[in-house]
Design a protein around this motif. Structure first.
Motif, short mmCIF file in Angstrom:
data_model
loop_
_atom_site.label_atom_id
_atom_site.label_comp_id
_atom_site.label_asym_id
_atom_site.label_seq_id
_atom_site.Cartn_x
_atom_site.Cartn_y
_atom_site.Cartn_z
N LEU A 73 -12.72 18.84 8.12
CA LEU A 73 -13.04 19.21 6.75
C LEU A 73 -14.01 18.23 6.11
O LEU A 73 -14.85 18.62 5.29
CB LEU A 73 -11.75 19.29 5.93
N THR A 74 -13.91 16.95 6.49
CA THR A 74 -14.75 15.93 5.87
C THR A 74 -16.22 16.12 6.22
O THR A 74 -17.11 15.87 5.39
CB THR A 74 -14.30 14.53 6.31
N VAL A 75 -16.51 16.56 7.44
CA VAL A 75 -17.90 16.69 7.89
C VAL A 75 -18.68 17.67 7.03
O VAL A 75 -19.76 17.32 6.51
CB VAL A 75 -17.96 17.09 9.38
N PRO A 76 -18.22 18.92 6.82
CA PRO A 76 -18.99 19.82 5.94
C PRO A 76 -19.02 19.37 4.48
O PRO A 76 -20.01 19.58 3.78
CB PRO A 76 -18.27 21.17 6.08
N ILE A 77 -17.94 18.73 4.01
CA ILE A 77 -17.94 18.20 2.64
C ILE A 77 -18.99 17.12 2.50
O ILE A 77 -19.74 17.06 1.50
CB ILE A 77 -16.54 17.66 2.27
N TYR A 78 -19.07 16.26 3.50
CA TYR A 78 -20.08 15.19 3.49
C TYR A 78 -21.50 15.77 3.50
O TYR A 78 -22.38 15.33 2.77
CB TYR A 78 -19.87 14.29 4.71
N ASP A 79 -21.69 16.79 4.33
CA ASP A 79 -23.02 17.37 4.50
C ASP A 79 -23.45 18.21 3.30
O ASP A 79 -24.62 18.16 2.89
CB ASP A 79 -23.04 18.22 5.78
N ARG A 80 -22.52 18.98 2.73
CA ARG A 80 -22.89 19.94 1.68
C ARG A 80 -22.68 19.44 0.26
O ARG A 80 -23.27 19.96 -0.67
CB ARG A 80 -22.09 21.23 1.89
N ILE A 81 -21.82 18.43 0.10
CA ILE A 81 -21.50 17.98 -1.26
C ILE A 81 -21.91 16.53 -1.49
O ILE A 81 -22.64 16.23 -2.43
CB ILE A 81 -19.99 18.15 -1.53
N ILE A 82 -21.44 15.64 -0.61
CA ILE A 82 -21.66 14.21 -0.83
C ILE A 82 -23.13 13.84 -0.71
O ILE A 82 -23.68 13.13 -1.57
CB ILE A 82 -20.81 13.37 0.14
N ILE A 83 -23.79 14.30 0.36
CA ILE A 83 -25.21 13.95 0.56
C ILE A 83 -26.09 14.43 -0.59
O ILE A 83 -26.90 13.65 -1.11
CB ILE A 83 -25.71 14.50 1.91
N PRO A 84 -25.97 15.69 -1.06
CA PRO A 84 -26.79 16.11 -2.21
C PRO A 84 -26.55 15.26 -3.46
O PRO A 84 -27.50 14.95 -4.20
CB PRO A 84 -26.37 17.56 -2.43
N ILE A 85 -25.30 14.88 -3.70
CA ILE A 85 -25.00 14.05 -4.87
C ILE A 85 -25.64 12.68 -4.73
O ILE A 85 -26.24 12.16 -5.67
CB ILE A 85 -23.47 13.92 -5.06
N VAL A 86 -25.50 12.08 -3.55
CA VAL A 86 -26.08 10.75 -3.32
C VAL A 86 -27.59 10.80 -3.43
O VAL A 86 -28.22 9.87 -3.94
CB VAL A 86 -25.64 10.21 -1.94
N LYS A 87 -28.19 11.88 -2.95
CA LYS A 87 -29.65 12.02 -3.05
C LYS A 87 -30.11 12.00 -4.50
O LYS A 87 -31.12 11.38 -4.84
CB LYS A 87 -30.10 13.32 -2.38
N LYS A 88 -29.36 12.67 -5.37
CA LYS A 88 -29.74 12.71 -6.78
C LYS A 88 -29.49 11.38 -7.47
O LYS A 88 -30.29 10.94 -8.29
CB LYS A 88 -28.96 13.82 -7.49
N VAL A 89 -28.37 10.73 -7.13
CA VAL A 89 -28.02 9.47 -7.80
C VAL A 89 -28.91 8.33 -7.33
O VAL A 89 -29.48 7.59 -8.13
CB VAL A 89 -26.54 9.14 -7.55
N GLN A 90 -29.03 8.17 -6.00
CA GLN A 90 -29.81 7.07 -5.46
C GLN A 90 -31.29 7.40 -5.28
O GLN A 90 -32.09 6.52 -5.02
CB GLN A 90 -29.23 6.64 -4.10
N LYS A 91 -31.62 8.69 -5.42
CA LYS A 91 -32.99 9.15 -5.24
C LYS A 91 -33.55 8.77 -3.87
O LYS A 91 -34.67 8.30 -3.73
CB LYS A 91 -33.89 8.60 -6.34
N LYS A 92 -32.70 8.98 -2.85
CA LYS A 92 -33.09 8.73 -1.47
C LYS A 92 -32.95 10.03 -0.70
O LYS A 92 -31.90 10.67 -0.75
CB LYS A 92 -32.22 7.65 -0.84
N PRO A 93 -33.98 10.44 0.04
CA PRO A 93 -33.93 11.74 0.73
C PRO A 93 -32.86 11.83 1.80
O PRO A 93 -32.38 12.91 2.10
CB PRO A 93 -35.34 11.87 1.33
N GLN A 94 -32.49 10.68 2.40
CA GLN A 94 -31.52 10.73 3.48
C GLN A 94 -30.08 10.62 3.02
O GLN A 94 -29.16 10.72 3.83
CB GLN A 94 -31.80 9.60 4.50
#
Length: 245
Positions: free
Chosen positions: A32-53
Protein backbone atom coordinates in the motif's frame (compact mmCIF):
# COMPACT_ATOMS: atom_id res chain seq x y z
CA UNK A 1 4.95 -13.06 16.35
CA UNK A 2 5.95 -14.21 19.84
CA UNK A 3 4.11 -11.25 21.36
CA UNK A 4 0.88 -12.26 19.64
CA UNK A 5 0.96 -15.81 21.06
CA UNK A 6 0.39 -14.48 24.59
CA UNK A 7 -2.37 -12.02 23.63
CA UNK A 8 -6.08 -12.31 22.95
CA UNK A 9 -6.42 -13.39 19.32
CA UNK A 10 -10.18 -13.76 19.22
CA UNK A 11 -12.49 -12.03 16.77
CA UNK A 12 -15.95 -12.11 18.21
CA UNK A 13 -16.79 -14.80 20.77
CA UNK A 14 -15.38 -17.96 19.25
CA UNK A 15 -13.26 -17.28 16.16
CA UNK A 16 -9.51 -17.15 16.86
CA UNK A 17 -6.90 -16.15 14.29
CA UNK A 18 -3.32 -17.40 14.05
CA UNK A 19 -0.51 -15.17 15.29
CA UNK A 20 1.37 -15.61 12.01
CA UNK A 21 -1.41 -13.80 10.15
CA UNK A 22 -0.05 -10.52 11.52
CA UNK A 23 2.41 -10.61 8.64
CA UNK A 24 -0.56 -9.71 6.43
CA UNK A 25 -0.49 -6.21 7.92
CA UNK A 26 3.26 -5.97 7.31
CA UNK A 27 3.21 -7.11 3.69
CA UNK A 28 -0.08 -5.38 2.93
CA UNK A 29 1.18 -2.04 4.18
CA UNK A 30 4.36 -2.41 2.13
CA UNK A 31 2.25 -2.89 -0.99
CA UNK A 32 0.00 0.00 0.00
CA UNK A 33 2.88 2.38 0.75
CA UNK A 34 4.35 2.16 -2.76
CA UNK A 35 1.33 3.60 -4.66
CA UNK A 36 0.73 6.15 -1.88
CA UNK A 37 4.34 7.26 -2.18
CA UNK A 38 4.14 7.43 -5.97
CA UNK A 39 0.72 9.08 -6.34
CA UNK A 40 0.43 11.25 -3.23
CA UNK A 41 3.73 11.87 -1.45
CA UNK A 42 5.89 12.62 -4.51
CA UNK A 43 3.46 15.21 -5.99
CA UNK A 44 3.22 16.96 -2.62
CA UNK A 45 7.00 17.01 -2.17
CA UNK A 46 7.42 18.33 -5.71
CA UNK A 47 5.18 21.28 -4.93
CA UNK A 48 6.69 22.00 -1.51
CA UNK A 49 10.37 21.56 -2.35
CA UNK A 50 9.97 22.53 -6.02
CA UNK A 51 12.08 19.58 -7.10
CA UNK A 52 10.98 17.49 -10.11
CA UNK A 53 12.17 14.21 -8.60
CA UNK A 54 10.39 14.62 -5.27
CA UNK A 55 12.19 12.92 -2.41
CA UNK A 56 15.77 12.19 -3.39
CA UNK A 57 17.09 8.68 -2.83
CA UNK A 58 18.90 9.21 0.45
CA UNK A 59 15.97 11.19 1.85
CA UNK A 60 13.69 8.26 1.06
CA UNK A 61 15.98 5.88 2.96
CA UNK A 62 16.06 8.30 5.90
CA UNK A 63 12.26 8.27 6.09
CA UNK A 64 12.35 4.46 6.19
CA UNK A 65 14.89 4.49 9.03
CA UNK A 66 12.80 6.96 11.05
CA UNK A 67 9.70 4.79 10.63
CA UNK A 68 11.65 1.73 11.81
CA UNK A 69 12.61 3.62 14.99
CA UNK A 70 8.96 4.51 15.62
CA UNK A 71 8.04 0.85 15.07
CA UNK A 72 10.49 -0.25 17.78
CA UNK A 73 9.11 2.36 20.18
CA UNK A 74 5.55 1.18 19.46
CA UNK A 75 6.58 -2.45 20.04
CA UNK A 76 8.21 -1.50 23.35
CA UNK A 77 5.18 0.36 24.67
CA UNK A 78 2.85 -2.48 23.67
CA UNK A 79 5.05 -5.05 25.41
CA UNK A 80 5.19 -2.95 28.60
CA UNK A 81 1.38 -2.73 28.62
CA UNK A 82 1.09 -6.47 28.02
CA UNK A 83 3.45 -7.31 30.91
CA UNK A 84 1.61 -4.90 33.20
CA UNK A 85 -1.70 -6.65 32.51
CA UNK A 86 -0.10 -10.08 32.96
CA UNK A 87 1.22 -9.11 36.39
CA UNK A 88 -2.06 -7.43 37.31
CA UNK A 89 -4.01 -10.63 36.63
CA UNK A 90 -1.38 -12.96 38.14
CA UNK A 91 -0.46 -14.63 34.83
CA UNK A 92 3.31 -14.27 35.11
CA UNK A 93 4.03 -17.91 36.00
CA UNK A 94 1.81 -19.45 33.35
CA UNK A 95 3.56 -19.57 29.93
CA UNK A 96 0.32 -20.56 28.18
CA UNK A 97 -1.82 -17.85 29.77
CA UNK A 98 -3.59 -15.40 27.48
CA UNK A 99 -3.19 -11.78 28.51
CA UNK A 100 -6.48 -9.81 28.27
CA UNK A 101 -5.13 -7.53 25.56
CA UNK A 102 -6.18 -7.69 21.92
CA UNK A 103 -3.59 -8.82 19.42
CA UNK A 104 -4.55 -5.86 17.25
CA UNK A 105 -2.52 -3.63 19.55
CA UNK A 106 0.42 -4.99 17.54
CA UNK A 107 -0.96 -3.72 14.23
CA UNK A 108 0.54 -0.17 14.46
CA UNK A 109 4.09 -1.50 14.78
CA UNK A 110 3.57 -3.81 11.80
CA UNK A 111 2.22 -0.91 9.77
CA UNK A 112 5.24 1.21 10.71
CA UNK A 113 7.68 -1.58 9.90
CA UNK A 114 5.96 -2.21 6.55
CA UNK A 115 6.06 1.48 5.58
CA UNK A 116 9.65 1.81 6.75
CA UNK A 117 10.76 -1.20 4.71
CA UNK A 118 8.94 0.13 1.65
CA UNK A 119 10.64 3.53 1.85
CA UNK A 120 14.04 1.94 2.50
CA UNK A 121 13.69 -0.54 -0.38
CA UNK A 122 12.56 2.14 -2.82
CA UNK A 123 15.42 4.44 -1.85
CA UNK A 124 18.11 1.75 -1.80
CA UNK A 125 17.16 0.15 -5.09
CA UNK A 126 16.85 3.52 -6.81
CA UNK A 127 20.18 4.62 -5.36
CA UNK A 128 22.07 1.50 -6.47
CA UNK A 129 20.62 1.48 -9.97
CA UNK A 130 21.02 5.19 -10.70
CA UNK A 131 24.32 5.93 -8.99
CA UNK A 132 26.32 2.86 -9.99
CA UNK A 133 28.29 2.80 -13.25
CA UNK A 134 26.39 1.24 -16.13
CA UNK A 135 28.43 -1.96 -16.10
CA UNK A 136 27.76 -2.51 -12.40
CA UNK A 137 23.98 -2.11 -12.31
CA UNK A 138 23.36 -5.86 -12.23
CA UNK A 139 25.93 -6.34 -9.51
CA UNK A 140 24.42 -3.49 -7.50
CA UNK A 141 21.02 -5.18 -7.41
CA UNK A 142 22.69 -8.35 -6.13
CA UNK A 143 24.40 -6.35 -3.40
CA UNK A 144 21.06 -4.80 -2.54
CA UNK A 145 19.47 -8.23 -2.09
CA UNK A 146 22.45 -9.44 -0.04
CA UNK A 147 21.52 -6.94 2.68
CA UNK A 148 18.64 -9.27 3.61
CA UNK A 149 21.14 -12.05 4.35
CA UNK A 150 23.33 -9.73 6.38
CA UNK A 151 20.30 -8.52 8.32
CA UNK A 152 19.31 -12.07 9.32
CA UNK A 153 22.90 -12.84 10.28
CA UNK A 154 23.32 -9.80 12.53
CA UNK A 155 19.87 -10.35 14.06
CA UNK A 156 20.85 -13.87 15.10
CA UNK A 157 24.17 -12.62 16.43
CA UNK A 158 22.45 -9.86 18.43
CA UNK A 159 20.03 -12.35 20.02
CA UNK A 160 22.95 -14.59 21.01
CA UNK A 161 24.83 -11.65 22.55
CA UNK A 162 21.76 -10.55 24.51
CA UNK A 163 21.29 -14.10 25.83
CA UNK A 164 24.90 -14.23 26.98
CA UNK A 165 25.01 -10.75 28.53
CA UNK A 166 21.69 -10.76 30.39
CA UNK A 167 22.47 -14.12 31.95
CA UNK A 168 20.06 -16.42 33.73
CA UNK A 169 18.91 -14.26 36.65
CA UNK A 170 17.02 -11.57 34.73
CA UNK A 171 17.06 -12.68 31.07
CA UNK A 172 15.45 -10.49 28.47
CA UNK A 173 14.43 -13.28 26.12
CA UNK A 174 12.77 -16.35 27.64
CA UNK A 175 10.17 -18.88 26.56
CA UNK A 176 7.66 -17.41 28.99
CA UNK A 177 7.34 -13.83 27.72
CA UNK A 178 5.34 -12.87 30.80
CA UNK A 179 8.51 -13.34 32.85
CA UNK A 180 10.97 -11.92 30.34
CA UNK A 181 12.17 -8.43 29.55
CA UNK A 182 11.35 -8.31 25.87
CA UNK A 183 10.72 -4.57 26.10
CA UNK A 184 14.41 -4.04 26.95
CA UNK A 185 15.34 -5.85 23.75
CA UNK A 186 13.05 -3.56 21.80
CA UNK A 187 14.59 -0.52 23.50
CA UNK A 188 18.00 -1.84 22.44
CA UNK A 189 16.81 -2.16 18.85
CA UNK A 190 15.42 1.38 18.98
CA UNK A 191 18.75 2.74 20.26
CA UNK A 192 20.69 0.86 17.59
CA UNK A 193 18.26 2.18 14.96
CA UNK A 194 18.84 5.76 16.15
CA UNK A 195 22.60 5.21 15.97
CA UNK A 196 22.21 3.74 12.49
CA UNK A 197 20.16 6.76 11.39
CA UNK A 198 22.78 9.15 12.76
CA UNK A 199 25.63 7.40 10.95
CA UNK A 200 23.58 7.27 7.76
CA UNK A 201 22.83 11.01 7.89
CA UNK A 202 26.52 11.79 8.46
CA UNK A 203 27.48 9.67 5.46
CA UNK A 204 24.66 11.01 3.28
CA UNK A 205 25.63 14.59 4.07
CA UNK A 206 28.98 14.15 2.37
CA UNK A 207 27.71 12.19 -0.62
CA UNK A 208 27.61 13.95 -4.00
CA UNK A 209 25.18 12.56 -6.57
CA UNK A 210 26.51 11.40 -9.91
CA UNK A 211 24.52 13.99 -11.84
CA UNK A 212 26.03 16.84 -9.82
CA UNK A 213 29.55 15.41 -10.13
CA UNK A 214 29.26 15.21 -13.92
CA UNK A 215 27.91 18.77 -14.14
CA UNK A 216 30.83 20.04 -12.06
CA UNK A 217 33.20 18.27 -14.45
CA UNK A 218 31.66 20.05 -17.42
CA UNK A 219 29.47 17.15 -18.53
CA UNK A 220 25.72 16.83 -18.66
CA UNK A 221 23.34 13.92 -18.91
CA UNK A 222 20.55 13.47 -21.39
CA UNK A 223 17.45 11.52 -20.58
CA UNK A 224 17.00 8.28 -22.45
CA UNK A 225 13.73 7.94 -24.33
CA UNK A 226 11.75 4.73 -23.83
CA UNK A 227 12.78 1.95 -26.17
CA UNK A 228 11.29 -1.43 -26.92
CA UNK A 229 14.75 -2.92 -26.33
CA UNK A 230 15.32 -1.16 -23.01
CA UNK A 231 15.57 -3.51 -20.07
CA UNK A 232 16.03 -0.79 -17.49
CA UNK A 233 13.81 1.90 -16.12
CA UNK A 234 13.02 4.48 -18.76
CA UNK A 235 13.96 7.24 -16.34
CA UNK A 236 17.54 6.06 -15.78
CA UNK A 237 20.44 8.33 -16.75
CA UNK A 238 22.97 6.49 -18.91
CA UNK A 239 26.63 7.22 -19.61
CA UNK A 240 26.59 6.61 -23.40
CA UNK A 241 24.54 9.81 -23.70
CA UNK A 242 27.03 12.04 -21.87
CA UNK A 243 27.87 15.10 -23.97
CA UNK A 244 30.32 17.92 -23.38
CA UNK A 245 29.13 21.49 -23.24
Amino acid sequence: MSQATTMDRRIGKSFQILAVLLTVFFVGNMLLTVPIYDRIIIPIVKKVQKKPQGLIKLQCISVGLVLSILAMVAATLTEIKCLHLAQLHGLGNDPTAVVPLSMFWLVPQFFLVGSGEAFSYIGQLDFFLRECPKGMKTMSTRLFLSTFLLGFFFSTMLVSIVHKVTGEKRPWLVDNLNQGRLYNFYWLLAILSVLNLFLFIVGAKWYVYKEKRLVEEGLELEKVEPSCHAQEDQHFWRHPYITTR
